[in-house]
Design a protein around this motif. Structure first.
Motif, PDB file in Angstrom:
ATOM      1  N   UNK A 173      17.687  -2.160 -16.501  1.00  0.00           N
ATOM      2  CA  UNK A 173      17.172  -3.261 -15.687  1.00  0.00           C
ATOM      3  C   UNK A 173      16.502  -4.288 -16.597  1.00  0.00           C
ATOM      4  N   UNK A 174      15.678  -3.813 -17.527  1.00  0.00           N
ATOM      5  CA  UNK A 174      15.001  -4.724 -18.454  1.00  0.00           C
ATOM      6  C   UNK A 174      16.002  -5.506 -19.305  1.00  0.00           C
ATOM      7  N   UNK A 175      17.009  -4.815 -19.806  1.00  0.00           N
ATOM      8  CA  UNK A 175      18.019  -5.481 -20.631  1.00  0.00           C
ATOM      9  C   UNK A 175      18.741  -6.564 -19.850  1.00  0.00           C
ATOM     10  N   UNK A 176      19.104  -6.279 -18.610  1.00  0.00           N
ATOM     11  CA  UNK A 176      19.806  -7.268 -17.795  1.00  0.00           C
ATOM     12  C   UNK A 176      18.907  -8.444 -17.411  1.00  0.00           C
ATOM     13  N   UNK A 177      17.595  -8.197 -17.383  1.00  0.00           N
ATOM     14  CA  UNK A 177      16.662  -9.289 -17.126  1.00  0.00           C
ATOM     15  C   UNK A 177      16.428 -10.120 -18.393  1.00  0.00           C
ATOM     16  N   UNK A 178      16.885  -9.600 -19.520  1.00  0.00           N
ATOM     17  CA  UNK A 178      16.745 -10.327 -20.780  1.00  0.00           C
ATOM     18  C   UNK A 178      15.540  -9.899 -21.597  1.00  0.00           C
ATOM     19  N   UNK A 179      15.000  -8.722 -21.332  1.00  0.00           N
ATOM     20  CA  UNK A 179      13.834  -8.231 -22.060  1.00  0.00           C
ATOM     21  C   UNK A 179      14.171  -6.919 -22.728  1.00  0.00           C
ATOM     22  N   UNK A 180      13.592  -6.733 -23.904  1.00  0.00           N
ATOM     23  CA  UNK A 180      13.732  -5.449 -24.589  1.00  0.00           C
ATOM     24  C   UNK A 180      12.588  -4.562 -24.162  1.00  0.00           C
ATOM     25  N   UNK A 181      12.839  -3.282 -24.026  1.00  0.00           N
ATOM     26  CA  UNK A 181      11.771  -2.357 -23.662  1.00  0.00           C
ATOM     27  C   UNK A 181      10.880  -2.141 -24.871  1.00  0.00           C
ATOM     28  N   UNK A 182       9.631  -1.835 -24.582  1.00  0.00           N
ATOM     29  CA  UNK A 182       8.658  -1.609 -25.665  1.00  0.00           C
ATOM     30  C   UNK A 182       8.528  -0.147 -25.957  1.00  0.00           C
TER      31      UNK A 182
END
Length: 182
Positions: A173-182
């Motif tokens: 979900x984070x990747x598709x939103x354009x964010x990398x997970x921490x």
């Protein structure tokens, strides 16, 4: 003969009920499920963090305004109590009305800012709702793509005792939103 017929009907009903339960169990096991962690996702979305900071700042500012009015009302009341013995009935009534007016101002301001349809609600809705809708759309896309019948939020449902990391779609979900997970 009549008793045999009833026993046969009961046995047939039990068999039918067991068959229906078995079919329902098989149908349920054919469904695909996924988990996600909404708290984890939100912590990794900078817009969410910024929105919460803005909401907290506004809330603190508004709370200070309300507290200032409450303090003014408390001061008016304390002064009234200290001077009540020296005041005429008309003066007492005027002071009491001034205290009640200030308390009402504070209550009205609290309602304006923090009421069910208040400024805080509106601010939260304008800042948070678009982020939640984006996340919902991504979860919906992933669900449709992978054939998930149900996606559960593991951060809000205490009924989930164990969830395999294999079915957790939070990072996707984070990747598709354009964010990398921490």
């Amino acid at each position: 003969m009549c008793t045999l017929k009833r026993k046969g009907n009961i046995k047939m009903k039990k068999t039918l009920l067991m068959s229906l339960m078995l079919m329902a169990t098989l149908a349920a096991s054919a469904q695909k499920f996924a988990l996600m962690d909404m708290e984890y996702i939100m912590k990794n979305v900078p817009a969410w963090t910024r929105a919460n900071e803005q909401i907290n700042q506004a809330s603190k500012k508004w709370q200070a305004e309300v507290e200032a009015l409450n303090n003014e009302a408390a001061t008016l009341y304390k002064n009234y109590q200290n001077e009540a013995v020296f005041l005429s009935n008309d003066q007492k009534k005027a002071r009491q009305e001034a205290v009640m007016k200030k308390e009402k101002e504070a209550a009205d301001l609290r309602k304006k800012y923090f009421g069910p349809e208040g400024e805080l609600f509106k601010k939260r809705e304008s800042l948070i709702t678009p982020i939640q809708e984006d996340i919902y759309q991504v979860v919906k896309e992933i669900s449709e793509l992978r054939g998930y019948s149900l996606v559960l939020d593991r951060s809000s449902d205490t009924a989930i005792i164990f969830g395999s990391p294999k079915i957790d779609i939070s990072n996707e979900v984070l990747e598709r939103l354009g964010y990398a997970s921490r």
